[in-house]
Design a protein around this motif. Structure first.
Motif, PDB file in Angstrom:
ATOM      1  N   ALA A 248      55.480 -10.393  22.517  1.00 17.98           N
ATOM      2  CA  ALA A 248      55.501  -9.327  22.317  1.00 17.98           C
ATOM      3  C   ALA A 248      55.771  -8.750  23.138  1.00 17.98           C
ATOM      4  O   ALA A 248      56.602  -7.830  23.647  1.00 17.98           O
ATOM      5  N   GLN A 249      56.245  -9.953  24.962  1.00 21.06           N
ATOM      6  CA  GLN A 249      56.477  -9.611  25.568  1.00 21.06           C
ATOM      7  C   GLN A 249      58.770  -8.768  25.722  1.00 21.06           C
ATOM      8  O   GLN A 249      59.032  -7.805  26.185  1.00 21.06           O
ATOM      9  N   HIS A 250      58.764 -10.358  24.413  1.00 16.78           N
ATOM     10  CA  HIS A 250      60.650  -9.827  24.407  1.00 16.78           C
ATOM     11  C   HIS A 250      60.193  -8.324  23.225  1.00 16.78           C
ATOM     12  O   HIS A 250      61.459  -8.038  23.561  1.00 16.78           O
ATOM     13  N   ALA A 251      59.018  -7.937  22.746  1.00 19.49           N
ATOM     14  CA  ALA A 251      59.830  -6.497  21.843  1.00 19.49           C
ATOM     15  C   ALA A 251      58.828  -5.441  22.640  1.00 19.49           C
ATOM     16  O   ALA A 251      58.571  -4.664  22.783  1.00 19.49           O
ATOM     17  N   ARG A 252      59.295  -5.826  24.641  1.00 20.07           N
ATOM     18  CA  ARG A 252      58.501  -4.544  25.194  1.00 20.07           C
ATOM     19  C   ARG A 252      56.784  -4.310  24.638  1.00 20.07           C
ATOM     20  O   ARG A 252      56.860  -3.409  24.641  1.00 20.07           O
ATOM     21  N   ARG A 253      56.157  -5.473  24.753  1.00 23.54           N
ATOM     22  CA  ARG A 253      55.244  -5.270  23.850  1.00 23.54           C
ATOM     23  C   ARG A 253      54.055  -5.553  25.088  1.00 23.54           C
ATOM     24  O   ARG A 253      53.710  -7.228  24.969  1.00 23.54           O
TER      25      ARG A 253
ATOM     26  N   ALA B 102      51.292  -7.764  14.305  1.00 24.04           N
ATOM     27  CA  ALA B 102      51.327  -8.905  13.326  1.00 24.04           C
ATOM     28  C   ALA B 102      52.931  -9.364  13.326  1.00 24.04           C
ATOM     29  O   ALA B 102      52.152 -10.800  12.681  1.00 24.04           O
ATOM     30  N   ASP B 103      53.107  -8.939  13.944  1.00 23.96           N
ATOM     31  CA  ASP B 103      55.393  -9.528  14.003  1.00 23.96           C
ATOM     32  C   ASP B 103      55.170 -10.977  14.825  1.00 23.96           C
ATOM     33  O   ASP B 103      55.653 -11.414  14.372  1.00 23.96           O
ATOM     34  N   ASP B 104      54.201 -10.825  15.209  1.00 23.64           N
ATOM     35  CA  ASP B 104      54.566 -11.558  17.086  1.00 23.64           C
ATOM     36  C   ASP B 104      53.470 -12.559  15.825  1.00 23.64           C
ATOM     37  O   ASP B 104      54.415 -13.925  16.065  1.00 23.64           O
ATOM     38  N   VAL B 105      52.869 -12.368  15.091  1.00 25.64           N
ATOM     39  CA  VAL B 105      51.808 -13.740  14.870  1.00 25.64           C
ATOM     40  C   VAL B 105      52.672 -13.989  13.586  1.00 25.64           C
ATOM     41  O   VAL B 105      53.121 -15.461  13.361  1.00 25.64           O
ATOM     42  N   LYS B 106      53.416 -13.363  12.885  1.00 26.06           N
ATOM     43  CA  LYS B 106      54.304 -13.915  11.691  1.00 26.06           C
ATOM     44  C   LYS B 106      55.371 -14.650  12.210  1.00 26.06           C
ATOM     45  O   LYS B 106      55.728 -15.774  11.419  1.00 26.06           O
TER      46      LYS B 106
ATOM     47  N   ARG C 229      50.038 -12.614   3.240  1.00 31.57           N
ATOM     48  CA  ARG C 229      49.485 -11.574   2.144  1.00 31.57           C
ATOM     49  C   ARG C 229      48.856 -10.017   3.030  1.00 31.57           C
ATOM     50  O   ARG C 229      47.762  -9.633   2.644  1.00 31.57           O
ATOM     51  N   GLU C 230      47.526 -11.036   3.855  1.00 35.16           N
ATOM     52  CA  GLU C 230      47.073 -10.138   4.570  1.00 35.16           C
ATOM     53  C   GLU C 230      47.682  -9.476   5.419  1.00 35.16           C
ATOM     54  O   GLU C 230      46.817  -8.212   5.640  1.00 35.16           O
ATOM     55  N   ALA C 231      49.017  -9.210   5.947  1.00 33.28           N
ATOM     56  CA  ALA C 231      49.385  -8.783   6.512  1.00 33.28           C
ATOM     57  C   ALA C 231      49.386  -6.963   6.601  1.00 33.28           C
ATOM     58  O   ALA C 231      49.151  -6.121   6.555  1.00 33.28           O
TER      59      ALA C 231
ATOM     60  N   GLY D 294      46.261  -7.197  19.059  1.00 32.88           N
ATOM     61  CA  GLY D 294      45.842  -5.691  18.748  1.00 32.88           C
ATOM     62  C   GLY D 294      44.911  -6.700  17.864  1.00 32.88           C
ATOM     63  O   GLY D 294      44.459  -7.550  17.278  1.00 32.88           O
ATOM     64  N   ALA D 295      44.174  -5.469  16.895  1.00 34.43           N
ATOM     65  CA  ALA D 295      43.135  -5.850  15.610  1.00 34.43           C
ATOM     66  C   ALA D 295      43.838  -7.023  14.736  1.00 34.43           C
ATOM     67  O   ALA D 295      43.307  -7.621  14.544  1.00 34.43           O
ATOM     68  N   GLU D 296      44.710  -6.009  14.877  1.00 32.86           N
ATOM     69  CA  GLU D 296      45.956  -6.959  12.917  1.00 32.86           C
ATOM     70  C   GLU D 296      46.263  -7.933  13.534  1.00 32.86           C
ATOM     71  O   GLU D 296      46.353  -9.153  12.977  1.00 32.86           O
ATOM     72  N   GLY D 297      46.699  -8.113  15.044  1.00 33.21           N
ATOM     73  CA  GLY D 297      47.220  -9.634  15.870  1.00 33.21           C
ATOM     74  C   GLY D 297      45.773 -10.445  15.744  1.00 33.21           C
ATOM     75  O   GLY D 297      46.160 -11.733  15.325  1.00 33.21           O
TER      76      GLY D 297
END
Lengths: 104, 146
Positions: B66-71, B76-80, B95-97, A54-57
């Motif tokens: 992402a797959q774990h979250a069925r996406r 952003a949450d994945d990268v965090k 901060r950026e998120a 995604g864009a944010e990702g």
């Protein structure tokens, strides 16, 4: 185990009292790494063609990779300074790489 | 794209390696300028290879999160989650998120307001095309935060 270079154990010398490299108040450095590059890099290693960024990702992944690389460069530079070397060489990078690999 | 040889030497990978090498060279230049100590070229090259390897690990982890979250889309949450072991990376990304989320919220409300205005002019069904988020926004941002 904090990834901050000033507390890095990999330096082999705990006497370094360098200030923190990332002051929280400072704005994030602008991105030299292109999102397009990171997107293709990630897609190269996704196992499913359905997976995308995604864009944010994508933005955050790009930031993460750039900051991560910068961290390695900073630690190698710290290592060179500790040994009084005139330039940052492979021996300095090799010393900091193991800890760096564990910090993500 | 599960090809056997895609890992190291295909032209595409070489291109990515070159792009990465350039960016990492600039990152090292910045550090060299800040610290007053230049980097040997071999260091930049080695760091590039290390970054390539780590990028592969990052990609696999992000996909799994992402797959774990069925996406299907890495968010952003994945990268965090990926950077959780590094306090500095986590802080910067948080901060950026937040900044991105706030920006997206503003853009969304702006679009909603514009759609409302168009509806009030009585354009009826024809207004829906003009209210397309991508044409309606005046951001000029390449990033399409919708």
């Amino acid at each position: 185990m904090d990834g901050n270079p000033s507390t890095s154990e990999g330096a082999g010398d705990a006497a370094a009292a360098a200030p923190p490299t990332d002051a929280p108040e400072a704005p994030a450095a602008p991105l030299v790494l292109k999102e397009r590059t990171v997107e293709e890099l990630m897609r190269l290693h996704f196992s499913s063609p359905r997976t995308r960024l995604g864009a944010e990702g994508l933005r955050l992944t790009t930031m993460a990779l750039q900051l991560y690389v910068r961290e390695a460069a900073l630690r190698a530079s710290d290592q060179a300074r500790l040994t009084g070397a005139p330039e940052v060489g492979l021996e300095h990078l090799e010393k900091v790489l193991p800890q760096w690999l564990m910090d993500i | 794209m599960p090809e056997a040889s895609r890992e190291d030497d295909s032209p595409h990978v070489q291109q990515l390696r070159a792009a990465l090498h350039y960016a990492i060279g600039r990152i090292c230049d910045d550090v060299a300028a800040e610290r007053g100590t230049p980097f040997r070229r071999t260091v930049v090259a080695t760091l590039t290879e290390a970054a390539l390897s780590q990028a592969a690990v990052m990609a696999r982890d992000l996909e799994l999160f992402a797959q774990h979250a069925r996406r299907a889309a890495v968010c952003a949450d994945d990268v965090k989650l990926l950077v959780r072991r590094s306090p500095t990376l986590s802080a910067e990304l948080q901060r950026e998120a937040r900044r991105l989320a706030a920006h997206a919220k503003v853009a969304k409300e702006r679009r909603r307001a514009q759609r409302g205005r168009r509806g009030a002019r009585g354009a009826g069904r024809g207004a829906s095309a003009a209210a397309d988020p991508r044409t309606a926004t005046d951001d000029g941002e390449v990033m399409e935060l919708e």
